[in-house]
Scaffold this motif. Structure first.
Motif, PDB file in Angstrom:
ATOM      1  N   GLY A  37       0.793  -1.226   0.000  1.00  0.00           N
ATOM      2  CA  GLY A  37       0.000   0.000   0.000  1.00  0.00           C
ATOM      3  C   GLY A  37       0.820   1.267   0.000  1.00  0.00           C
ATOM      4  O   GLY A  37       0.740   2.074  -0.923  1.00  0.00           O
ATOM      5  N   GLU A  38       1.633   1.449   1.025  1.00  0.00           N
ATOM      6  CA  GLU A  38       2.444   2.658   1.145  1.00  0.00           C
ATOM      7  C   GLU A  38       3.856   2.406   0.613  1.00  0.00           C
ATOM      8  O   GLU A  38       4.368   1.289   0.689  1.00  0.00           O
ATOM      9  CB  GLU A  38       2.528   3.096   2.613  1.00  0.00           C
ATOM     10  N   VAL A  39       4.477   3.455   0.082  1.00  0.00           N
ATOM     11  CA  VAL A  39       5.874   3.353  -0.344  1.00  0.00           C
ATOM     12  C   VAL A  39       6.741   3.143   0.889  1.00  0.00           C
ATOM     13  O   VAL A  39       6.657   3.904   1.862  1.00  0.00           O
ATOM     14  CB  VAL A  39       6.319   4.616  -1.101  1.00  0.00           C
ATOM     15  N   ALA A  40       7.550   2.097   0.863  1.00  0.00           N
ATOM     16  CA  ALA A  40       8.403   1.782   2.011  1.00  0.00           C
ATOM     17  C   ALA A  40       9.550   2.795   2.110  1.00  0.00           C
ATOM     18  O   ALA A  40      10.264   3.006   1.133  1.00  0.00           O
ATOM     19  CB  ALA A  40       8.972   0.376   1.888  1.00  0.00           C
ATOM     20  N   PRO A  41       9.726   3.429   3.261  1.00  0.00           N
ATOM     21  CA  PRO A  41      10.811   4.406   3.389  1.00  0.00           C
ATOM     22  C   PRO A  41      12.158   3.709   3.591  1.00  0.00           C
ATOM     23  O   PRO A  41      12.270   2.775   4.391  1.00  0.00           O
ATOM     24  CB  PRO A  41      10.413   5.201   4.639  1.00  0.00           C
ATOM     25  N   TYR A  42      13.156   4.124   2.857  1.00  0.00           N
ATOM     26  CA  TYR A  42      14.524   3.659   3.119  1.00  0.00           C
ATOM     27  C   TYR A  42      15.489   4.714   2.593  1.00  0.00           C
ATOM     28  O   TYR A  42      15.226   5.387   1.594  1.00  0.00           O
ATOM     29  CB  TYR A  42      14.789   2.287   2.474  1.00  0.00           C
ATOM     30  N   ARG A  43      16.602   4.848   3.294  1.00  0.00           N
ATOM     31  CA  ARG A  43      17.593   5.865   2.930  1.00  0.00           C
ATOM     32  C   ARG A  43      18.935   5.263   2.538  1.00  0.00           C
ATOM     33  O   ARG A  43      19.779   5.954   1.966  1.00  0.00           O
ATOM     34  CB  ARG A  43      17.783   6.836   4.093  1.00  0.00           C
ATOM     35  N   THR A  44      19.144   4.008   2.841  1.00  0.00           N
ATOM     36  CA  THR A  44      20.423   3.361   2.539  1.00  0.00           C
ATOM     37  C   THR A  44      20.163   2.013   1.881  1.00  0.00           C
ATOM     38  O   THR A  44      19.048   1.473   1.935  1.00  0.00           O
ATOM     39  CB  THR A  44      21.243   3.128   3.821  1.00  0.00           C
ATOM     40  N   ARG A  45      21.215   1.458   1.282  1.00  0.00           N
ATOM     41  CA  ARG A  45      21.104   0.138   0.667  1.00  0.00           C
ATOM     42  C   ARG A  45      20.757  -0.922   1.722  1.00  0.00           C
ATOM     43  O   ARG A  45      19.971  -1.833   1.466  1.00  0.00           O
ATOM     44  CB  ARG A  45      22.423  -0.206  -0.029  1.00  0.00           C
ATOM     45  N   ASP A  46      21.330  -0.792   2.910  1.00  0.00           N
ATOM     46  CA  ASP A  46      21.036  -1.758   3.976  1.00  0.00           C
ATOM     47  C   ASP A  46      19.563  -1.730   4.354  1.00  0.00           C
ATOM     48  O   ASP A  46      18.937  -2.779   4.568  1.00  0.00           O
ATOM     49  CB  ASP A  46      21.901  -1.483   5.208  1.00  0.00           C
ATOM     50  N   GLU A  47      18.990  -0.523   4.448  1.00  0.00           N
ATOM     51  CA  GLU A  47      17.568  -0.414   4.787  1.00  0.00           C
ATOM     52  C   GLU A  47      16.705  -1.020   3.685  1.00  0.00           C
ATOM     53  O   GLU A  47      15.692  -1.680   3.964  1.00  0.00           O
ATOM     54  CB  GLU A  47      17.200   1.045   5.021  1.00  0.00           C
ATOM     55  N   LEU A  48      17.094  -0.816   2.427  1.00  0.00           N
ATOM     56  CA  LEU A  48      16.364  -1.421   1.314  1.00  0.00           C
ATOM     57  C   LEU A  48      16.417  -2.938   1.393  1.00  0.00           C
ATOM     58  O   LEU A  48      15.390  -3.618   1.253  1.00  0.00           O
ATOM     59  CB  LEU A  48      16.955  -0.945  -0.016  1.00  0.00           C
ATOM     60  N   MET A  49      17.603  -3.488   1.649  1.00  0.00           N
ATOM     61  CA  MET A  49      17.745  -4.940   1.703  1.00  0.00           C
ATOM     62  C   MET A  49      16.931  -5.526   2.848  1.00  0.00           C
ATOM     63  O   MET A  49      16.345  -6.607   2.716  1.00  0.00           O
ATOM     64  CB  MET A  49      19.225  -5.316   1.838  1.00  0.00           C
ATOM     65  N   ARG A  50      16.864  -4.830   3.972  1.00  0.00           N
ATOM     66  CA  ARG A  50      16.053  -5.331   5.089  1.00  0.00           C
ATOM     67  C   ARG A  50      14.565  -5.325   4.737  1.00  0.00           C
ATOM     68  O   ARG A  50      13.822  -6.242   5.108  1.00  0.00           O
ATOM     69  CB  ARG A  50      16.312  -4.493   6.350  1.00  0.00           C
ATOM     70  N   ALA A  51      14.127  -4.301   4.013  1.00  0.00           N
ATOM     71  CA  ALA A  51      12.720  -4.235   3.615  1.00  0.00           C
ATOM     72  C   ALA A  51      12.381  -5.349   2.619  1.00  0.00           C
ATOM     73  O   ALA A  51      11.324  -5.987   2.707  1.00  0.00           O
ATOM     74  CB  ALA A  51      12.407  -2.868   3.010  1.00  0.00           C
ATOM     75  N   ASN A 102       9.072  -3.501  -6.660  1.00  0.00           N
ATOM     76  CA  ASN A 102       7.822  -2.832  -7.040  1.00  0.00           C
ATOM     77  C   ASN A 102       6.850  -2.794  -5.860  1.00  0.00           C
ATOM     78  O   ASN A 102       6.186  -1.779  -5.619  1.00  0.00           O
ATOM     79  CB  ASN A 102       7.182  -3.568  -8.212  1.00  0.00           C
ATOM     80  N   HIS A 103       6.767  -3.910  -5.152  1.00  0.00           N
ATOM     81  CA  HIS A 103       5.911  -3.967  -3.955  1.00  0.00           C
ATOM     82  C   HIS A 103       6.286  -2.858  -2.986  1.00  0.00           C
ATOM     83  O   HIS A 103       5.418  -2.140  -2.461  1.00  0.00           O
ATOM     84  CB  HIS A 103       6.068  -5.345  -3.306  1.00  0.00           C
ATOM     85  N   LEU A 104       7.590  -2.684  -2.743  1.00  0.00           N
ATOM     86  CA  LEU A 104       8.047  -1.674  -1.792  1.00  0.00           C
ATOM     87  C   LEU A 104       7.747  -0.254  -2.265  1.00  0.00           C
ATOM     88  O   LEU A 104       7.637   0.667  -1.443  1.00  0.00           O
ATOM     89  CB  LEU A 104       9.543  -1.819  -1.543  1.00  0.00           C
ATOM     90  N   HIS A 105       7.630  -0.074  -3.567  1.00  0.00           N
ATOM     91  CA  HIS A 105       7.345   1.250  -4.116  1.00  0.00           C
ATOM     92  C   HIS A 105       5.866   1.447  -4.428  1.00  0.00           C
ATOM     93  O   HIS A 105       5.491   2.378  -5.139  1.00  0.00           O
ATOM     94  CB  HIS A 105       8.187   1.490  -5.376  1.00  0.00           C
ATOM     95  N   ALA A 106       5.015   0.561  -3.905  1.00  0.00           N
ATOM     96  CA  ALA A 106       3.561   0.651  -4.096  1.00  0.00           C
ATOM     97  C   ALA A 106       3.168   0.576  -5.564  1.00  0.00           C
ATOM     98  O   ALA A 106       2.164   1.166  -5.989  1.00  0.00           O
ATOM     99  CB  ALA A 106       3.007   1.920  -3.448  1.00  0.00           C
TER     100      ALA A 106
END
Length: 272
Positions: A37-51, A102-106
């Motif tokens: 539903g919502e765009v997942a917030p992340y600021r670093t590559r590590d945060e993206l990988m965890r999401a 794509n899921h993470l970006h809604a």
């Protein structure tokens, strides 16, 4: 027991297995839909990988025990980005969140897939799109289906009238592959009617199987993003090869799936 009876028993078993696999895949898809539903917030590559991992873990918590119970002797491919041949025997090749980014970006283009591979040949596959509720299935020798309706590739015979598509196999792709992708897109823009470029590969391949688009190609790639679509397209009457028209295997460095009427022309364009 006769060979004919043994073959019949295996086919019946695989058909039942496909039904149960589809239930597990749809259940996992429902769990991922609840997270969408919502765009997942992340600021670093590590945060993206965890999401990304959190989505994978959500689906795998359902898929792994369910599929293991269905086929306890089958191995499990741990990394959906792996490629190449598998060891002998049966293996589950699963992408718990195909199109995870794509899921993470809604964005709506994502799916859950599970494919049973036997002696390096896909035997059955399920591709479920949770946002539309569509479930694509294929069983070797028994056809490809969308929610029980048979699929057939397009009857187009002219690449100049065709919609074709390609996909980025993975982030941080080798520069040589990236440049090859760019050259192929340029060639197809000159020869085909329309070229679509997006991830993931599987969603283009279900469109080839359904006759909505006429061909798909990709350079490099993993088992999990090509095997489901390869079986669906083949069972829907399409042709599979590498980009130059040679027989495709998971070890191949390229992939082409197309309607029979445009396959040779597409391979010729990609070979330039």
């Amino acid at each position: 027991m006769s060979e004919t009876l043994q073959a019949t028993d295996i086919a019946t078993s695989d058909a039942d297995l496909l039904t149960q696999t589809a239930i597990a895949v749809r259940t996992a898809g429902s769990a991922l839909r609840d997270r969408f539903g919502e765009v997942a917030p992340y600021r670093t590559r590590d945060e993206l990988m965890r999401a990304l991992a959190a989505n994978d873990d959500t689906a795998l918590a359902i898929l792994r025990p369910a599929l293991t119970e269905l086929r306890p002797q089958a191995g499990w491919v741990e990394d959906e980005l792996d490629g190449g041949a598998l060891p002998p025997g049966e293996w589950w090749v699963v992408d718990p969140a195909e199109g995870n980014v794509n899921h993470l970006h809604a964005l709506p283009e994502w799916a859950v897939t599970a494919t049973l591979v036997r002696e390096n040949q896909p035997v059955l596959t399920v591709v479920h799109l949770p946002l539309t509720g569509e479930t694509y299935t294929a069983l070797t020798g028994a056809g490809a289906y969308l929610d029980g309706r048979p699929l057939h590739v397009s009857r187009t015979t002219d690449l100049g009238l065709s919609i074709v598509a390609t996909s980025q196999a993975r982030p941080d792709e080798d520069e040589t592959v990236v440049r090859r992708v760019g050259s192929a897109i340029t060639a197809m823009l000159l020869d085909a009617l329309v070229v679509r470029t997006s991830v993931p590969a599987t969603l283009h391949l279900v469109n080839v199987a359904a006759g909505r688009i006429d061909g798909f190609w990709q350079f490099a790639g993993a088992r999990a993003d090509l095997l489901p679509g390869a079986l669906l397209v083949t069972e829907a009457g399409g042709r599979i090869s590498d980009a130059e028209g040679r027989p495709w295997t998971p070890q191949s460095s390229s992939f082409l799936a197309a309607a029979p009427g445009v396959h040779a022309e597409a391979a010729s364009t990609l070979s330039r």
